[in-house]
Scaffold this motif. Structure first.
Motif, mmCIF file in Angstrom:
data_model
loop_
_atom_site.group_PDB
_atom_site.id
_atom_site.type_symbol
_atom_site.label_atom_id
_atom_site.label_comp_id
_atom_site.label_asym_id
_atom_site.label_seq_id
_atom_site.Cartn_x
_atom_site.Cartn_y
_atom_site.Cartn_z
ATOM 1 N N ALA A 45 -17.168 119.571 9.156
ATOM 2 C CA ALA A 45 -18.268 120.088 8.346
ATOM 3 C C ALA A 45 -18.062 119.739 6.884
ATOM 4 C CB ALA A 45 -18.387 121.600 8.539
ATOM 5 N N SER A 46 -16.801 119.659 6.443
ATOM 6 C CA SER A 46 -16.551 119.266 5.056
ATOM 7 C C SER A 46 -17.045 117.846 4.809
ATOM 8 C CB SER A 46 -15.058 119.326 4.737
ATOM 9 O OG SER A 46 -14.590 120.638 4.856
ATOM 10 N N GLY A 47 -16.866 116.994 5.809
ATOM 11 C CA GLY A 47 -17.369 115.625 5.674
ATOM 12 C C GLY A 47 -18.876 115.602 5.563
ATOM 13 N N LEU A 48 -19.529 116.367 6.422
ATOM 14 C CA LEU A 48 -20.987 116.425 6.374
ATOM 15 C C LEU A 48 -21.453 117.069 5.072
ATOM 16 C CD1 LEU A 48 -23.684 115.982 7.809
ATOM 17 C CD2 LEU A 48 -23.455 118.240 8.808
ATOM 18 N N ASN A 49 -20.650 117.992 4.580
ATOM 19 C CA ASN A 49 -20.994 118.686 3.342
ATOM 20 C C ASN A 49 -21.126 117.714 2.167
ATOM 21 O OD1 ASN A 49 -21.599 120.997 1.906
ATOM 22 N ND2 ASN A 49 -19.458 121.387 1.371
ATOM 23 N N ILE A 50 -20.353 116.637 2.188
ATOM 24 C CA ILE A 50 -20.495 115.629 1.135
ATOM 25 C C ILE A 50 -21.920 115.084 1.159
ATOM 26 C CG2 ILE A 50 -19.753 113.358 0.328
ATOM 27 C CD1 ILE A 50 -17.026 113.929 1.416
ATOM 28 N N VAL A 51 -22.382 114.792 2.357
ATOM 29 C CA VAL A 51 -23.694 114.168 2.504
ATOM 30 C C VAL A 51 -24.816 115.184 2.251
ATOM 31 C CG1 VAL A 51 -25.178 112.893 4.094
ATOM 32 C CG2 VAL A 51 -22.709 112.604 4.209
ATOM 33 N N VAL A 52 -24.713 116.328 2.912
ATOM 34 C CA VAL A 52 -25.800 117.306 2.822
ATOM 35 C C VAL A 52 -25.630 118.218 1.611
ATOM 36 C CG1 VAL A 52 -27.021 119.155 4.013
ATOM 37 C CG2 VAL A 52 -26.044 117.287 5.315
ATOM 38 N N GLY A 53 -24.446 118.795 1.491
ATOM 39 C CA GLY A 53 -24.238 119.816 0.472
ATOM 40 C C GLY A 53 -24.167 119.251 -0.930
ATOM 41 N N PHE A 54 -23.496 118.126 -1.100
ATOM 42 C CA PHE A 54 -23.348 117.588 -2.450
ATOM 43 C C PHE A 54 -24.436 116.580 -2.783
ATOM 44 C CE2 PHE A 54 -18.965 119.139 -1.754
ATOM 45 C CZ PHE A 54 -18.901 119.992 -2.842
ATOM 46 N N LEU A 58 -13.267 102.652 9.929
ATOM 47 C CA LEU A 58 -14.252 102.059 10.841
ATOM 48 C C LEU A 58 -15.561 102.855 10.795
ATOM 49 C CD1 LEU A 58 -14.791 99.959 13.082
ATOM 50 C CD2 LEU A 58 -14.085 101.690 14.731
ATOM 51 N N ALA A 59 -15.431 104.176 10.823
ATOM 52 C CA ALA A 59 -16.635 105.015 10.761
ATOM 53 C C ALA A 59 -17.359 104.812 9.435
ATOM 54 C CB ALA A 59 -16.258 106.485 10.950
ATOM 55 N N ALA A 60 -16.590 104.687 8.360
ATOM 56 C CA ALA A 60 -17.202 104.481 7.046
ATOM 57 C C ALA A 60 -17.959 103.152 7.026
ATOM 58 C CB ALA A 60 -16.137 104.502 5.954
ATOM 59 N N VAL A 73 -7.830 116.638 3.207
ATOM 60 C CA VAL A 73 -9.249 116.290 3.163
ATOM 61 C C VAL A 73 -9.944 117.029 2.019
ATOM 62 C CG1 VAL A 73 -11.431 116.731 4.377
ATOM 63 C CG2 VAL A 73 -9.578 115.568 5.557
ATOM 64 N N VAL A 74 -9.703 118.340 1.929
ATOM 65 C CA VAL A 74 -10.355 119.109 0.872
ATOM 66 C C VAL A 74 -9.878 118.637 -0.494
ATOM 67 C CG1 VAL A 74 -10.624 121.398 -0.122
ATOM 68 C CG2 VAL A 74 -10.743 121.098 2.332
ATOM 69 N N PHE A 75 -8.581 118.364 -0.579
ATOM 70 C CA PHE A 75 -8.017 117.877 -1.822
ATOM 71 C C PHE A 75 -8.680 116.563 -2.230
ATOM 72 C CE2 PHE A 75 -4.560 115.796 -4.207
ATOM 73 C CZ PHE A 75 -4.308 116.797 -5.135
ATOM 74 N N GLY A 76 -8.815 115.653 -1.268
ATOM 75 C CA GLY A 76 -9.451 114.368 -1.552
ATOM 76 C C GLY A 76 -10.900 114.552 -1.965
ATOM 77 N N ILE A 77 -11.620 115.384 -1.223
ATOM 78 C CA ILE A 77 -13.021 115.614 -1.561
ATOM 79 C C ILE A 77 -13.117 116.220 -2.960
ATOM 80 C CG2 ILE A 77 -15.109 116.904 -0.959
ATOM 81 C CD1 ILE A 77 -14.275 116.788 1.941
ATOM 82 N N ALA A 78 -12.228 117.169 -3.226
ATOM 83 C CA ALA A 78 -12.280 117.849 -4.525
ATOM 84 C C ALA A 78 -12.076 116.852 -5.659
ATOM 85 C CB ALA A 78 -11.229 118.947 -4.580
ATOM 86 N N ALA A 102 -20.860 106.976 3.469
ATOM 87 C CA ALA A 102 -19.649 106.328 3.973
ATOM 88 C C ALA A 102 -18.437 107.246 3.811
ATOM 89 C CB ALA A 102 -19.418 105.004 3.249
ATOM 90 N N THR A 103 -18.367 107.983 2.706
ATOM 91 C CA THR A 103 -17.235 108.895 2.507
ATOM 92 C C THR A 103 -17.262 110.001 3.553
ATOM 93 O OG1 THR A 103 -17.444 108.479 0.148
ATOM 94 C CG2 THR A 103 -16.000 110.281 0.807
ATOM 95 N N GLY A 104 -18.456 110.556 3.764
ATOM 96 C CA GLY A 104 -18.608 111.562 4.814
ATOM 97 C C GLY A 104 -18.209 110.965 6.148
ATOM 98 N N GLY A 105 -18.651 109.732 6.398
ATOM 99 C CA GLY A 105 -18.337 109.052 7.643
ATOM 100 C C GLY A 105 -16.833 108.858 7.804
ATOM 101 N N PHE A 106 -16.165 108.538 6.721
ATOM 102 C CA PHE A 106 -14.704 108.362 6.766
ATOM 103 C C PHE A 106 -14.047 109.636 7.285
ATOM 104 C CE2 PHE A 106 -10.461 108.688 5.055
ATOM 105 C CZ PHE A 106 -9.934 107.426 5.296
ATOM 106 N N ILE A 107 -14.480 110.755 6.721
ATOM 107 C CA ILE A 107 -13.880 112.027 7.144
ATOM 108 C C ILE A 107 -14.240 112.311 8.598
ATOM 109 C CG2 ILE A 107 -13.886 114.514 6.734
ATOM 110 C CD1 ILE A 107 -14.231 113.759 3.749
ATOM 111 N N GLY A 108 -15.498 112.030 8.965
ATOM 112 C CA GLY A 108 -15.902 112.215 10.359
ATOM 113 C C GLY A 108 -15.008 111.409 11.293
#
Lengths: 254, 662, 370
Positions: free
Chosen positions: B375-384, B436-438, B514-519, B556-562
């Motif tokens: 969900a943190s990955g999706l949060n980049i796309v949707v939330g941010f 690959l996902a990214a 992951v959270v650290f990287g996103i932050a 792509a960043t969200g995808g990377f986390i996914g």
């Protein structure tokens, strides 16, 4: 004085209706240039066309000899044209400082990897832009409000925030779309002073405004749009004495 | 050649039903820009009510209840009227309170209502299919043309009913006062209110008519395939939505055209491609993506509706008050990015691994961190970034399949390499699977990110469906529905991290990373560009932000986390199959972040904690033991209440600073 | 704001009431399957069979068991958590159920780790053979069953061409492959093979293609709900070919849903719900009393699974200290325990041998085909 912005035959057409008809506009470097005209004359369309938000159907524009027509909006901004919006478009979910820093986007160079490592260069870059942003906020009179949410600002302050944000681009040309709308006389005077100070920093200003009182004293030159076409062009004195301009405005009043 | 004529008839039939249901979506979307997912369930209720009315008696809640045994032509309109009324009630109770809420709240409420109705229907009518009763009109012998085309009389009825109701609706919208008011509201709700149009009544009317169309489609569908079932509405609902988008959402002729087009593409793909039936859904979505890539507003849609919808995605900052006050104060404090507090939180999370000795609760925590990360990955796309993405699970699947295929089918299967010898590859794969996902995200994103708002959502949904159908049907690559088993458990220098405790600790370590990287990304110019796009795309672009590029970057960043989470998931489960990547997972992950708080770091984890713990605790309740299907009904109800009282999510106050900390 | 307070109070009260049932002296039996969502019917019927068996054991003076239900909703995520839940609940002696092979496969590593015996009743994937010493099932695997049908169709029925349609999952692929191989070996021609996704309802396209191929028979490798639709849509399109099905279709619901369209269809299976092959009388009687109608084949297997489990528990307790490991050994020692689906013995792979019956739908009931 040299010409900074020049349009030739700039035309915007919406389904057969001409919002702009072959407009030739020249804005001199270092001037405060006013763009006036009755409602629906195409002033905002002009600003939107200049910033690539509205596609032009014919004509060209260039900024200091660099052709910009048909370029995407961000590239035009990157080339040095910043703007504010008639209906304020600050970023609601961000603080005043964060809003301002978005305007500095083009000055950031740090790569993803550098950000993840939080490299020294990335930190220094952020620090120097933060300092610039605080200075810009100070300049427009928003000192000490940087931590506040943008939506919490008063209407007048929101307009100033938009200007501070635009200044962060370090533009060569600043387009102000009715920056004085909805303000009282004192606020208008203050903002006019800020606009002059912007010009004094070497930034050319193209301003749309309805308040002729202010425009008469603020602008070095005025262009008048009427039904999408350029009607007159000159110093405020020349323009206001032009009978065509008078009848255009009277025509609208009638 | 002797199948062409029959396929034509089949396609017309299916198209008529898609078109009717598409009208429901298009009408409500046109008026309030809401994708009312619950139409799929109103479709189902239409079918059940009609079938029930036509029978002499029917088992309700397990008891035989007497029924009027009405003829089809009486039961049909009655069912349509009942469901239309129900649609208005749902609007009044679940959506109207959210009229001014953040954009995603009504969407989540709609999904919750859909889950609720489906569960309740299973309680009422039971899990077994109900056969559509036989009636005179349906028993007439088929008309046979050229010896090869069989047309049942009811099929002609379906077509005629569809055309008649379409024409009726068009006339209504064109020539009645209410219809004109509806059009005006669709154009500009604010202006409509100013000129005195009773907007609430107009919206209620849109729901009334929309629900009636959904019910009509449901009855005709049930009649055509002779059954009713609690989950029958989900897939046709999705197809109808796709058809509405294809035709241009908001346009009634568009819905008709989209429905027919989709049905023709599906039917002929199924008829002429080798084993086409298995791939038909993928072909349908591929056409959707193709059409939208060239014509983002759909075939007959108006361009304006492809603008980003008005209103904030995240909503206004809430002031702490009422029962949520202590929660808010806590998250307000947390949101300030206090390092000590964050470290304390991480320490508590680590300590949990040693305090909790029950493997079941530790396994729950493994899922909380897995879904929290996802969900943190999706949060980049949707939330941010503010891009509505309903296909995020595709990335998750790509990561999971990548590592599983590599480890099990290639390295062990083909080269006979013992996974224990290459334990370190798991850690490398976390990165490679993410990359690959990214990469796939970037490829898919390039044509799709031109779309805005809900169009993008449907497109991403299509992307996910294609990935899922490939995973199911390309058996040589993925072993299809059989899944891949024997995926090695993660290990560290030969020590297998198999127990829930170690998996939790590993997942937690990844989560912190992951959270650290996103932050770090969010607290920089990149994050500011993302949030600027979310808040006002035009202004962001005018400030020199190349929005297309940053949207792609976000995707792509969200995808990377996914992808990364997919790799972790595959190894922690040791088995994957397409079942783990179902359509519902997309909606689930979206719900997690909306529940927890969009655009916050803690929100995704909070949402995951709430969701998973709620479902697990509910499993043990005596009522749920007796009626397991009510578990999701309870969940749906809680979600609707949560959206009404707290549309910004639990951790709404934990707003994230976008400044690099000094 | 009273509304918020009330709702939260309700939620809080609910949470308080949600304490899991306290462990009792008697053994708990875990039961998990998809009990809600798309494919709930299998799970609900399986559960009914387990409950009928429990009632019967209690009624005949046997021990009473505590049934712990967990709905996996057809989601692998839930399946894993449920497995762990049963593992951690020390009162659970054994686990029954499972609607989906994929979910059982996802859960197997966990049962393996904690050592809890499982008897599945509706999962047929060949991958489950020997997947774990703790996992068993009392349903035959696809491979054997499909092959027997293939041979039967060619030799006994004398059909020479067949159109194969199967659901795209482990079950459908397994039976269809086995059927096709055996049928081809026995001299039949498989004209074409089509697939569909579980839950599909529109088979007109496949049937339109099938009609063009003019086969003697159509083989459906899938469950009764889809099979009844396929049969009905085939007949609507004027196809008169012999329809063959699998044990997935051996279910009274096939006839309820398919009506006249499934008349004459031939299926196979271990449980014969209408003809009194060894002693299904009990369950038929009990099911009639409880819900009316014949029990599902899957109910019968659930019933037998519970009966076998009760027997294994008795054996394990006789042996002294009752542990999950002892129970697992007892399952291994079960030898030809009689049940409604025939005698149960588990082989080393955890699979079961059993007799197959071929049944034909005649006048709305299943009758033994000759």
């Amino acid at each position: 004085m040299s010409v900074l912005l020049e349009t030739r035959g700039l035309t915007v057409e919406f389904g057969g209706l001409f919002a702009l008809k072959a407009v030739d506009l020249q804005v001199a470097d270092g001037a405060i240039h006013g763009l006036i005209g009755p409602n629906g004359a195409g002033k905002s369309t002009m600003v939107n066309a200049l910033t690539g938000l509205v596609p032009t159907s014919a004509g060209s524009m260039q900024l200091a000899d660099r052709p910009l027509h048909g370029r995407p909006t961000w590239e035009i901004a990157d080339a040095g044209i910043a703007r504010t919006f008639q209906n304020i478009r600050n970023f609601a979910g961000m603080t005043v400082l964060e809003n301002t820093l978005v305007g500095a986007h083009r000055h950031f160079r740090a790569s993803f990897a550098a950000l993840l490592r939080r490299s020294r260069a990335a930190r220094e870059e952020e620090e120097s832009q933060r300092a610039r942003a605080l200075e810009a906020l100070h300049f427009v009179g928003l000192r000490g409000r940087d931590e506040q949410m943008a939506t919490g600002l008063s209407y007048g302050h929101q307009r100033r925030l938009e200007i501070a944000r635009a200044l962060m681009l370090q533009p060569r040309l600043l387009l102000l779309d009715e920056p004085l709308a909805g303000m009282n006389a004192a606020e208008k005077d203050e903002l006019a002073d800020i606009i002059r100070a912007i010009r004094d920093r070497g930034i050319t200003v193209l301003i749309i405004e309805h308040d002729m009182q202010i425009m008469r004293t603020l602008c070095d030159r005025l262009s008048v749009l009427h039904h999408g076409a350029l009607l007159a062009d000159g110093t405020p004195k020349e323009v206001f004495s032009n009978p065509l301009v008078q009848s255009a405005y009277l025509g609208q009043a009638a | 050649m002797d199948i062409f004529g029959q396929l034509l008839v089949n396609a017309l039939m299916l198209g008529a039903i898609y078109a009717l249901a598409a009208v429901a979506y298009t009408l409500v979307y046109g008026v309030i820009q809401l994708v009312n997912f619950a139409f799929g369930e109103l479709f189902m209720l239409g079918a059940f009510i009609c079938v029930s009315l036509m029978l002499p008696s029917v088992a309700l809640f397990g008891w035989q209840a007497p029924m009027p045994a009405l003829p089809f032509l009486v039961a049909l309109p009655l069912a349509v009227v009942i469901v239309a009324g129900l649609g208005v009630v749902v609007e009044r109770l679940a959506y109207r309170p959210l009229r001014n809420a953040p954009r995603l709240a009504p969407l989540i409420a709609a999904i919750a209502v859909s889950v609720l109705l489906q569960s309740v229907a299973q309680s009422i009518w039971g899990p077994e299919e109900l056969r559509f009763p036989r009636f005179a009109l349906g028993q007439l012998p088929p008309i046979v043309l050229f010896d090869t085309i069989y047309i049942r009389v009811m099929e002609i009825f379906v077509l005629v009913a569809a055309i008649a109701s379409m024409i009726g609706l068009t006339l209504f919208v064109q020539y009645t006062r209410m219809g004109r008011a509806m059009r005006a509201t669709a154009e500009d709700p604010t202006a409509a209110r100013l000129v005195g149009i009773p907007v609430n009544r107009v919206i209620a009317m849109a729901f009334l008519i929309g629900s009636a169309f959904a019910a009509l489609a449901g009855v005709l569908y049930a009649q055509t395939y002779s059954f009713a079932h609690p989950t029958m509405g989900f897939l046709p609902g999705l197809k109808a939505l796709t058809a509405a988008v294809l035709g241009g959402i908001g346009s009634i002729p568009g819905a008709a055209l989209g429905g027919m087009l989709l049905a023709f593409v599906e039917t002929f793909a199924a008829g002429y491609l080798p084993n086409g039936a298995a791939w038909r859904d993928a072909v349908g979505f591929a056409i959707l993506i193709l059409v939208l890539a060239f014509r983002p507003q759909g075939i007959l849609g108006r361009k304006e509706l492809n603008e980003a919808p008005a209103g904030s995605l995240v909503g206004e900052q809430v002031a702490p008050r009422g029962l949520f006050a202590p929660v808010d104060r806590f998250f307000g404090w947390l949101g300030q990015g206090n390092t000590v507090l964050n470290i304390a939180l991480a320490c508590i999370a680590v300590a949990l691994a040693f305090i909790i000795t029950n493997d079941y609760w530790l396994r729950i925590l493994v899922f909380v961190v897995t879904y929290g990360m996802l969900a943190s990955g999706l949060n980049i796309v949707v939330g941010f970034t503010g891009l509505l993405d309903l296909g995020f699970v595709a990335f998750f699947a790509v990561g999971a399949y990548f590592t599983s295929i590599l480890f099990v089918l290639v390295l062990r299967g083909r080269f006979g390499i013992d996974p224990a010898d290459i334990w370190w590859l798991f850690y490398a794969n976390l990165f490679l699977g993410g990359a690959l996902a990214a990469l796939i995200g970037a490829l898919i994103g390039t044509p799709t990110l031109r779309l805005r708002g809900d169009y993008l959502a449907i497109m991403t949904l299509g992307f996910h469906e294609i990935i899922r159908i490939v995973a199911t049907n390309w058996i040589d690559l993925t072993r299809g529905p059989m899944g891949i088993r024997g995926i090695p458990t993660p290990s560290l220098f030969g020590m297998p991290l198999m127990s829930p405790k170690y998996l939790y600790l590993l997942g937690l370590a990844l989560s912190i990373l992951v959270v650290f990287g996103i932050a770090r990304l969010v607290r920089s110019y990149v994050g500011r560009a993302w949030v600027a796009i979310r808040e006002n795309e035009v202004a962001a672009e005018a400030m020199g932000v190349p929005t297309a590029r940053y949207k792609l970057l976000s995707y792509a960043t969200g995808g990377f986390i996914g992808g990364l989470v997919g790799v972790f998931f595959a190894h922690s489960q040791q088995y994957i199959s397409p079942l783990s990547f179902s359509l519902f997972e997309n909606i689930l992950i979206l719900m997690l972040i909306v529940m927890g708080g969009l655009g916050t770091f803690i929100g995704p984890f909070l949402g995951a904690l709430f969701w998973i713990v709620f479902l697990q605790v509910a499993q043990g309740m005596p009522l749920i033991q007796a009626h397991p299907e009510l578990r999701y009904a309870a969940l749906g109800l809680v979600l609707v209440l949560l959206m009404i009282y707290r549309p910004q999510g639990l951790a709404a106050r934990a707003r994230v600073s976008l400044m690099m900390s000094k | 704001m009273n509304g918020i307070r009330t709702s939260l109070a309700v939620v809080a009260a609910t949470l308080v009431c949600m304490q899991p049932a306290a462990a009792q002296d008697s053994h708990s039996i875990g039961f998990t399957a998809a009990l809600s969502g798309d494919f709930a019917a299998f799970g609900v019927n399986m559960r009914r069979g387990v409950e009928l068996a429990m009632e019967e054991i209690a009624a005949s003076g046997g021990p009473s068991f505590n049934l712990v239900i967990a709905d996996d909703r057809g989601e692998a995520r839930e399946g894993v958590l449920i497995a762990q839940r049963f593992c951690s609940d020390s009162s659970v002696a054994a686990v029954l159920g499972y609607s989906f092979s994929s979910i059982a496969l996802a859960a197997v590593p966990i049962y393996d780790q904690c050592g809890l015996p499982v008897v599945g009743s509706a999962v047929t994937s060949p991958d489950l053979s020997g997947a774990s010493p703790w996992f068993r099932r009392n349903i035959l695997t696809d491979a054997v069953q499909g092959a027997m049908m293939g041979e039967y169709a060619a030799t006994e029925l004398g059909l020479s061409t067949v159109y194969v349609i199967h659901q795209q999952d482990d079950y459908g692929i397994g039976v269809a492959n086995a059927f096709s191989a055996a049928a081809t070996a026995a001299g039949m021609e498989v004209i074409d093979t089509a697939t569909y996704l579980l839950g599909a309802r529109d088979f007109r396209t496949q049937m339109t293609r099938a009609r063009a191929a003019r086969p003697d028979a159509i083989f459906i490798g899938g469950f009764y709900s889809e099979a009844s639709k396929i049969a009905e849509q085939a007949r609507d399109l004027g196809i008169s070919a012999q329809i063959l099905g699998t044990d997935g279709s051996l279910n009274p619901e096939l006839i309820t849903l398919g009506g006249p369209a499934v008349e004459g269809m031939i299926v196979y299976g271990m449980f014969d719900p209408s003809v009194a092959t060894p002693p299904p009388a009990n369950i038929i009687h009990a099911n009639r009393a409880r819900v009316g109608g014949y029990p599902h084949a899957v109910s019968a297997r659930g019933y037998d699974a519970m009966m076998v489990t009760a027997e294994a528990i008795r054996m394990a307790e006789e042996g002294g200290d009752f542990t999950r490991a002892a129970l697992n050994d007892a399952f291994g020692a079960i030898d030809a325990f009689p049940g409604v689906t025939g005698p149960t013995t588990f082989d080393a792979q955890g699979d079961r041998d059993g007799a197959l019956y071929f049944l034909r739908v005649e006048d709305g009931t299943f009758t033994l085909a000759d």
